[in-house]
Motif scaffolding. Structure first.
Motif, PDB file in Angstrom:
ATOM      1  N   ARG A  36      36.763  56.536  46.449  1.00 23.84           N
ATOM      2  CA  ARG A  36      35.894  56.404  45.267  1.00 23.84           C
ATOM      3  C   ARG A  36      35.755  57.752  44.551  1.00 23.84           C
ATOM      4  O   ARG A  36      35.580  57.800  43.332  1.00 23.84           O
ATOM      5  CB  ARG A  36      34.503  55.900  45.665  1.00 23.84           C
TER       6      ARG A  36
ATOM      7  N   SER B 175      31.749  43.749  41.268  1.00 23.39           N
ATOM      8  CA  SER B 175      32.720  42.675  41.422  1.00 23.39           C
ATOM      9  C   SER B 175      32.199  41.780  42.537  1.00 23.39           C
ATOM     10  O   SER B 175      32.137  42.202  43.689  1.00 23.39           O
ATOM     11  CB  SER B 175      34.082  43.283  41.781  1.00 23.39           C
TER      12      SER B 175
ATOM     13  N   GLU C 127      40.826  38.707  34.135  1.00 23.06           N
ATOM     14  CA  GLU C 127      41.718  39.628  34.847  1.00 23.06           C
ATOM     15  C   GLU C 127      42.762  38.851  35.649  1.00 23.06           C
ATOM     16  O   GLU C 127      42.422  37.918  36.385  1.00 23.06           O
ATOM     17  CB  GLU C 127      40.834  40.486  35.774  1.00 23.06           C
TER      18      GLU C 127
ATOM     19  N   SER D  32      31.164  48.948  43.355  1.00 21.44           N
ATOM     20  CA  SER D  32      30.025  48.572  44.183  1.00 21.44           C
ATOM     21  C   SER D  32      29.775  49.722  45.137  1.00 21.44           C
ATOM     22  O   SER D  32      30.716  50.260  45.712  1.00 21.44           O
ATOM     23  CB  SER D  32      30.337  47.330  45.001  1.00 21.44           C
TER      24      SER D  32
ATOM     25  N   LYS E  60      34.654  36.548  40.608  1.00 24.44           N
ATOM     26  CA  LYS E  60      35.981  36.118  41.063  1.00 24.44           C
ATOM     27  C   LYS E  60      36.073  34.611  40.828  1.00 24.44           C
ATOM     28  O   LYS E  60      35.122  33.868  41.111  1.00 24.44           O
ATOM     29  CB  LYS E  60      36.145  36.413  42.558  1.00 24.44           C
TER      30      LYS E  60
ATOM     31  N   LYS F 281      31.349  41.069  37.242  1.00 24.01           N
ATOM     32  CA  LYS F 281      32.687  40.460  37.314  1.00 24.01           C
ATOM     33  C   LYS F 281      32.637  39.381  38.382  1.00 24.01           C
ATOM     34  O   LYS F 281      32.292  39.653  39.535  1.00 24.01           O
ATOM     35  CB  LYS F 281      33.701  41.550  37.647  1.00 24.01           C
TER      36      LYS F 281
ATOM     37  N   ASN G 116      42.752  37.049  40.296  1.00 24.55           N
ATOM     38  CA  ASN G 116      43.673  37.528  41.340  1.00 24.55           C
ATOM     39  C   ASN G 116      44.907  36.638  41.487  1.00 24.55           C
ATOM     40  O   ASN G 116      45.277  36.232  42.595  1.00 24.55           O
ATOM     41  CB  ASN G 116      42.944  37.695  42.673  1.00 24.55           C
TER      42      ASN G 116
ATOM     43  N   ASP H  95      37.814  37.515  37.281  1.00 22.49           N
ATOM     44  CA  ASP H  95      39.056  37.994  37.899  1.00 22.49           C
ATOM     45  C   ASP H  95      39.643  36.867  38.743  1.00 22.49           C
ATOM     46  O   ASP H  95      39.004  36.390  39.682  1.00 22.49           O
ATOM     47  CB  ASP H  95      38.761  39.219  38.781  1.00 22.49           C
TER      48      ASP H  95
ATOM     49  N   LYS I  21      43.900  51.326  38.717  1.00 24.35           N
ATOM     50  CA  LYS I  21      43.551  51.757  40.067  1.00 24.35           C
ATOM     51  C   LYS I  21      44.601  52.789  40.471  1.00 24.35           C
ATOM     52  O   LYS I  21      45.793  52.455  40.529  1.00 24.35           O
ATOM     53  CB  LYS I  21      43.607  50.587  41.051  1.00 24.35           C
TER      54      LYS I  21
ATOM     55  N   GLY J 162      38.656  48.877  41.480  1.00 23.05           N
ATOM     56  CA  GLY J 162      38.343  49.383  42.815  1.00 23.05           C
ATOM     57  C   GLY J 162      39.133  48.633  43.865  1.00 23.05           C
ATOM     58  O   GLY J 162      39.614  47.521  43.620  1.00 23.05           O
ATOM     59  N   MET J 163      39.307  49.260  45.011  1.00 18.13           N
ATOM     60  CA  MET J 163      39.987  48.639  46.156  1.00 18.13           C
ATOM     61  C   MET J 163      39.066  48.649  47.371  1.00 18.13           C
ATOM     62  O   MET J 163      39.532  48.782  48.496  1.00 18.13           O
ATOM     63  CB  MET J 163      41.281  49.394  46.482  1.00 18.13           C
ATOM     64  N   LEU J 164      37.748  48.541  47.121  1.00 17.05           N
ATOM     65  CA  LEU J 164      36.786  48.570  48.228  1.00 17.05           C
ATOM     66  C   LEU J 164      37.016  49.823  49.068  1.00 17.05           C
ATOM     67  O   LEU J 164      36.949  49.784  50.289  1.00 17.05           O
ATOM     68  CB  LEU J 164      36.932  47.303  49.089  1.00 17.05           C
TER      69      LEU J 164
ATOM     70  N   ASP K 150      45.812  43.589  36.339  1.00 12.58           N
ATOM     71  CA  ASP K 150      45.516  44.407  37.510  1.00 12.58           C
ATOM     72  C   ASP K 150      46.821  44.468  38.313  1.00 12.58           C
ATOM     73  O   ASP K 150      47.657  45.373  38.130  1.00 12.58           O
ATOM     74  CB  ASP K 150      44.352  43.764  38.286  1.00 12.58           C
TER      75      ASP K 150
HETATM   76  O1  OSB Z   1      41.206  42.393  42.170  1.00 11.60           O
HETATM   77  O2  OSB Z   1      39.984  43.995  41.504  1.00 11.60           O
HETATM   78  C1  OSB Z   1      40.473  43.324  42.427  1.00 11.60           C
HETATM   79  C2  OSB Z   1      39.050  44.504  45.741  1.00 11.60           C
HETATM   80  C3  OSB Z   1      40.192  44.492  46.519  1.00 11.60           C
HETATM   81  C4  OSB Z   1      41.371  44.072  45.975  1.00 11.60           C
HETATM   82  C5  OSB Z   1      41.421  43.655  44.650  1.00 11.60           C
HETATM   83  C6  OSB Z   1      40.280  43.687  43.858  1.00 11.60           C
HETATM   84  C7  OSB Z   1      39.066  44.087  44.430  1.00 11.60           C
HETATM   85  C8  OSB Z   1      37.793  44.103  43.727  1.00 11.60           C
HETATM   86  C9  OSB Z   1      36.720  45.015  44.287  1.00 11.60           C
HETATM   87  O3  OSB Z   1      37.530  43.375  42.810  1.00 11.60           O
HETATM   88  C10 OSB Z   1      36.154  46.010  43.374  1.00 11.60           C
HETATM   89  C11 OSB Z   1      35.515  47.189  44.111  1.00 11.60           C
HETATM   90  O4  OSB Z   1      36.234  47.921  44.808  1.00 11.60           O
HETATM   91  O5  OSB Z   1      34.292  47.390  43.988  1.00 11.60           O
END
Ligand code: OSB
Ligand code: MG
Length: 391
Positions: free
Chosen positions: A305, A142, A220, A324, A169, A167, A197, A195, A269, A297-299, A245
């Motif tokens: 993970r 992402s 997304e 990632s 943004k 992906k 958001n 994405d 998630k 993912g949420m980093l 999402d």
């Molecule tokens: O919208 O998917 C999302 C990270 C933080 C909050 C929202 C999003 C994201 C990512 C990161 O896109 C994906 C990752 O964790 O590698």
């Protein structure tokens, strides 16, 4: 046959840990430049332990919950409910946490620690405990919003590294142009998605429908973070599958979204939907409906993970996960060795029981900024100075 009773919780703690980014992550909700995450640690009376992560973001621009509210709810309410559960089994812990409204990240983090503990006690990989069977998980990257040159350079790097899809943004004014440039440079075969958001409005439908020409896997969360009706109206006007999402924060919301045709693709998630148990329900729903599903993912640090990876071993995850590697996001991970993306774009699902990764206690301790611990003798949770964590 009745299951053997599990020993009670001996110790439990909630921590807020600083996890500095190598660079800010820019999306349709703005730039995220600071990242603190919340960890949960549970130890039972026989010494089995589990770590979980509650990866809300620092700010309330992705979803209402923040790192700070997540720490507070987990420490002030979640921990006491969890230690009062009938057992440390995730099903019992989830039932005990159910009275907490919303606050999905806080509940998921506590439940995740109990999944890891349960896996450790069973001596079975977490993936197997969840019912998964696949040993390797295809992943994508992402990419945050950057200049066109930086974006093309990073896509080139990740494609060369083997990532299975890209992906991008997007936000109003930064959409068709970047998608067109990536398609022109890397061709029509590159698995590509975007994405937003929640940065668009239904009035932007024409700009969004222009993306239909680029054969994207999905778009997304184009509209408001809780707007299922708008999403259904937009899906009726677009060929590209809409993926939700932000708008899916429970199994009930997933069912409603699919019933309304508000999306034709699902990003799952665990933190966002309240835990791995809720994730399993959404997984089964998507399988039943034949809807493409993938793990977002949420980093997270490697602790979060680990749960995502185990979940991805279930058969309903039909598209690459957002994962990632920690080396792209952070100077170092909270687990060592950290997970890695192999040249074929897959991550190997760990087979060691528990989290499946070794947690580096010193790194966690040195980055802890808030600490709350269940005091067993007193039967209460107390926040203590971070410097005294684990003392
Ligand atoms: O919208 O998917 C999302 C990270 C933080 C909050 C929202 C999003 C994201 C990512 C990161 O896109 C994906 C990752 O964790 O590698
Ligand atoms: Mg998203």
């Amino acid at each position: 046959m009745a299951e053997a009773p599990t020993p009670p919780v001996e110790r439990a703690a909630v921590l807020e840990v600083a996890l500095p980014f190598l660079k800010a992550f820019v999306t349709g909700f703005g730039a995220t430049s600071s990242r603190h995450t919340v960890l949960v640690h549970v130890v039972d009376a026989e010494g089995a332990e589990g770590w979980g992560e509650a990866p809300a973001l620092d700010h309330p621009y992705y979803l209402p919950e923040t790192t700070s509210t997540t720490f507070t709810v987990a420490a002030e309410y979640g921990l006491a409910l969890a230690v009062g559960a009938a057992s440390t089994r995730p099903q019992d812990v989830a039932a005990a946490l159910a009275p907490i409204r919303g606050n999905t990240f806080a509940k998921a983090g506590i439940e995740a620690a109990c999944w890891a503990l349960t896996s450790a006690r069973a001596g079975q990989p977490l993936a197997a405990v969840l019912g998964g069977s696949s040993g390797r998980v295809p992943v994508g990257e992402s990419l945050g919003i950057a200049s066109l040159d930086e974006t093309l350079e990073e896509v080139e790097l990740r494609v060369a590294e083997g990532f299975r899809r890209i992906k991008l943004k997007i936000r109003p004014g930064w959409d068709v142009e970047v998608v067109r440039a990536v398609r022109e440079r890397f061709g029509d075969d590159l698995p590509l998605q975007v994405d937003a958001n929640a940065a668009y409005r239904l009035e932007d439908a024409a700009a969004l429908a222009a993306l239909d020409a680029y054969d994207l896997l999905c778009i997304e969360q184009p509209l408001g973070y809780d707007d299922l009706e708008g999403s259904a109206a937009l899906q009726a006007r677009m060929r590209t599958p809409i993926c939700l999402d932000e708008a899916i924060r429970s199994p009930a919301a997933a069912r409603r979204a699919l019933d309304m045709d508000a999306c034709r693709n699902v990003n799952l998630k665990p933190g966002r939907v309240g835990g791995l148990l809720a994730s399993l329900q959404i997984h089964d729903l998507c399988v039943e409906r034949g809807v493409p599903l993938w793990c977002g993912g949420m980093l997270e640090s490697g602790i979060g993970r680990a749960g995502n990876l185990a979940l991805c071993s279930l058969p309903g995850f039909t598209q690459p996960a957002d994962m990632s590697p920690a080396s792209v996001l952070y100077a170092d991970d909270l687990v060592d060795p950290t997970y890695q993306v192999d040249p074929d774009g897959c991550i190997t699902v760990p087979t060691a029981p528990g989290l499946g990764f070794e947690v580096v206690r010193e790194r966690i301790t040195s980055r802890t900024v808030r600490f709350a611990e269940w005091d067993r003798a007193a039967g209460v949770v107390r926040e203590r100075p971070a410097a005294e964590a684990w003392a």
